[in-house]
Motif scaffolding. Structure first.
Motif, short mmCIF file in Angstrom:
data_model
loop_
_atom_site.label_atom_id
_atom_site.label_comp_id
_atom_site.label_asym_id
_atom_site.label_seq_id
_atom_site.Cartn_x
_atom_site.Cartn_y
_atom_site.Cartn_z
N LEU A 149 1.42 33.14 24.68
CA LEU A 149 0.19 32.49 24.24
C LEU A 149 0.52 31.10 23.71
N ALA A 150 -0.38 30.18 23.96
CA ALA A 150 -0.24 28.81 23.47
C ALA A 150 -1.57 28.36 22.88
N SER A 151 -1.46 27.63 21.80
CA SER A 151 -2.67 27.11 21.16
C SER A 151 -3.18 25.88 21.91
N ARG A 152 -4.46 25.64 21.78
CA ARG A 152 -4.99 24.40 22.32
C ARG A 152 -4.49 23.23 21.48
N PRO A 153 -4.38 22.05 22.09
CA PRO A 153 -3.87 20.90 21.32
C PRO A 153 -4.75 20.61 20.11
N GLN A 154 -4.12 20.54 18.95
CA GLN A 154 -4.80 20.22 17.71
C GLN A 154 -4.50 18.76 17.35
N VAL A 155 -5.54 17.97 17.25
CA VAL A 155 -5.39 16.53 17.02
C VAL A 155 -5.94 16.18 15.64
N THR A 156 -5.19 15.43 14.90
CA THR A 156 -5.62 14.95 13.59
C THR A 156 -5.80 13.44 13.65
N PRO A 157 -6.81 12.89 13.00
CA PRO A 157 -7.04 11.44 13.08
C PRO A 157 -5.92 10.65 12.41
N ALA A 158 -5.90 9.37 12.74
CA ALA A 158 -4.86 8.48 12.21
C ALA A 158 -5.06 8.25 10.72
N ARG A 159 -3.97 7.93 10.09
CA ARG A 159 -3.98 7.59 8.67
C ARG A 159 -3.49 6.16 8.51
N GLY A 160 -4.27 5.37 7.78
CA GLY A 160 -3.95 3.96 7.66
C GLY A 160 -2.89 3.67 6.62
N VAL A 161 -2.11 2.65 6.90
CA VAL A 161 -1.10 2.13 5.99
C VAL A 161 -1.43 0.67 5.72
N ARG A 162 -1.59 0.32 4.47
CA ARG A 162 -1.91 -1.06 4.11
C ARG A 162 -0.61 -1.85 3.92
N VAL A 163 -0.43 -2.84 4.77
CA VAL A 163 0.75 -3.71 4.71
C VAL A 163 0.27 -5.09 4.29
#
Length: 426
Positions: A149-163
């Motif tokens: 068994l394999a899970s469906r792709p789980q995508v998390t949104p991007a996280r910003g880095v302040r430079v």
């Protein structure tokens, strides 16, 4: 089976091989084929006796500390297993901004996650350019039950880095053309409480006793007091020309584009004057015409840095009015002077009587801002025409100086202060 988990090809091949062996064993009457199918059927049943329901959870972590160009970035990926069944394999991959050089961030990671546990992946690196850079989005896909068994792709949104932009030490020792506040570090021509001695005069009602000059009073047999010039703060308006981008940004160790020079110079100038107690405001000369109100102190400096992170090139039409600018503010215009509207804006400010200083932010080796490649002769003619524009601006009283870091504005501020102190005709 749940919607979060799907059968893999391994499970499909297991079912196919088991079914074929059983059918052939029954059709041909061969017991050995049935016995050969038994391990496949028993193994699949054993692994599928408990199936997961929840999908793996992936999160992106970034350090919230103050990051400057060229500084270290601490980022990471965390995969959590909410099930009581261990994951045999989890494949994780993340996309990152090209201006964040993170170690091994351009390849997938293969890890194992125990039941009711988690696993972390560290992504240390370096920030190459100012702005709001992204770590992510990131995706994870897990395999369980012996890879059946394999899970469906789980995508998390991007996280910003302040430079934040790097600022080289900037210093301007010349006096401001005008000072309008009540307190500050600049010398004013108005009498008041300050540290600059203006002279000695006779005592008058309202004078403080501690201001009495006893040496002069004893000599003249009459009370005299020493009066001083008030120390005032000034308002510095940084006007950023964002009508276009010229040059290729190369990060903190590479070439600098117009926006790179503009943002870094604005941060350095704002830091200098805010440190001296002056008030600093900002305006964008572009389509959005963003504005930052004038204020002073460390909080204003942090606000300036946040405001600069959203500077973008806006080649659309720009509307500008000088009635929004204080008549006593020192207007520092950061512009490459490649758009005719920028020259018109400078002329409008000068004709309105504002104290204007133009800072040339065009890189020395920049080419014209066009898509098609110009020949060397055409580029040379473009630069000659631009030099003519700079010469006409200086002839009309607009001081133009190229940005060169510390001390860039000393000479031009001296001329502006001298012109502001000269008597004006009616």
């Amino acid at each position: 089976m749940t919607e979060n988990w799907v059968p893999t090809r391994a499970l499909g091949r297991t079912v196919l091989v088991t079914g074929l062996l059983l059918l052939l064993g029954v059709a041909l009457g061969r017991v050995d084929l049935v016995l050969l199918a038994a391990p496949f059927a028993i193994g699949a049943a054993w692994h599928l006796r408990r199936t997961p329901r929840a999908a793996p959870e992936i999160t992106i972590t970034t350090a919230e500390e103050h990051i400057v160009e060229g500084g270290e970035v601490e980022a990471g990926l965390t995969v959590t297993n909410p099930e009581a069944i261990a994951y045999d394999l989890v494949v994780v991959r993340a996309r990152t901004s090209p201006w964040l050089r993170l170690e091994q961030a351009d390849r997938p990671f293969a890890i194992t996650v125990p039941s009711d546990g988690w696993a972390a992946i560290d992504l240390p690196g370096e920030a190459l350019r100012w702005g709001r850079q992204d770590v992510g989005p990131a995706a994870a896909r897990a395999a369980a039950c012996g890879g059946l068994l394999a899970s469906r792709p789980q995508v998390t949104p991007a996280r910003g880095v302040r430079v934040y932009p790097v600022t080289e030490p900037f210093n301007a020792t010349e006096a401001m053309p005008a000072a309008a506040g009540l307190v500050g570090a600049h010398r004013s021509r108005r009498p008041g409480e300050g540290g600059e001695l203006a002279g000695v005069r006779q005592f008058a009602p309202g004078d403080r006793l501690r201001r009495i000059d006893w040496r002069v009073s004893l000599r003249t047999r009459d009370l005299h007091v020493a009066y001083t010039l008030s120390d005032r703060d000034a308002e510095v308006l940084l006007l950023l020309d964002v009508l276009g981008e010229v040059g290729l940004p190369g990060g903190v160790r590479g070439s600098a584009s117009v926006l790179d020079t503009t943002v870094r110079a604005a941060a350095a100038i704002a830091e200098h004057y805010l440190h001296r107690g002056d008030r600093v405001s900002m305006i964008e000369f572009g389509a959005q015409a963003r504005r930052l109100r004038a204020a002073s102190g460390r909080r204003q400096y942090l606000t300036v840095l946040e405001w600069l992170l959203d500077v973008r090139a806006e080649p659309d039409d720009a509307a500008f009015g000088v009635h929004h600018i204080s008549s006593t503010a020192l207007v520092v215009v950061l512009t490459p002077l490649v758009d005719p509207r920028a020259a018109d804006m400078l002329a409008q400010l000068t004709q309105s009587g504002r104290y204007v200083v133009a800072v040339d932010t065009l890189p020395p080796d920049a080419a014209p801002p066009v898509r098609n490649q110009w020949t060397p002769l055409a580029t040379r003619l473009w630069r000659v025409e631009r030099e003519n524009v700079l010469g006409r601006m200086r002839e009309h009283g607009v001081p133009v100086v190229s940005w060169a870091g510390a001390g860039s504005l000393d000479l031009v501020l001296r001329d502006v202060a001298r012109m502001a102190s000269a008597p004006r005709g009616r």
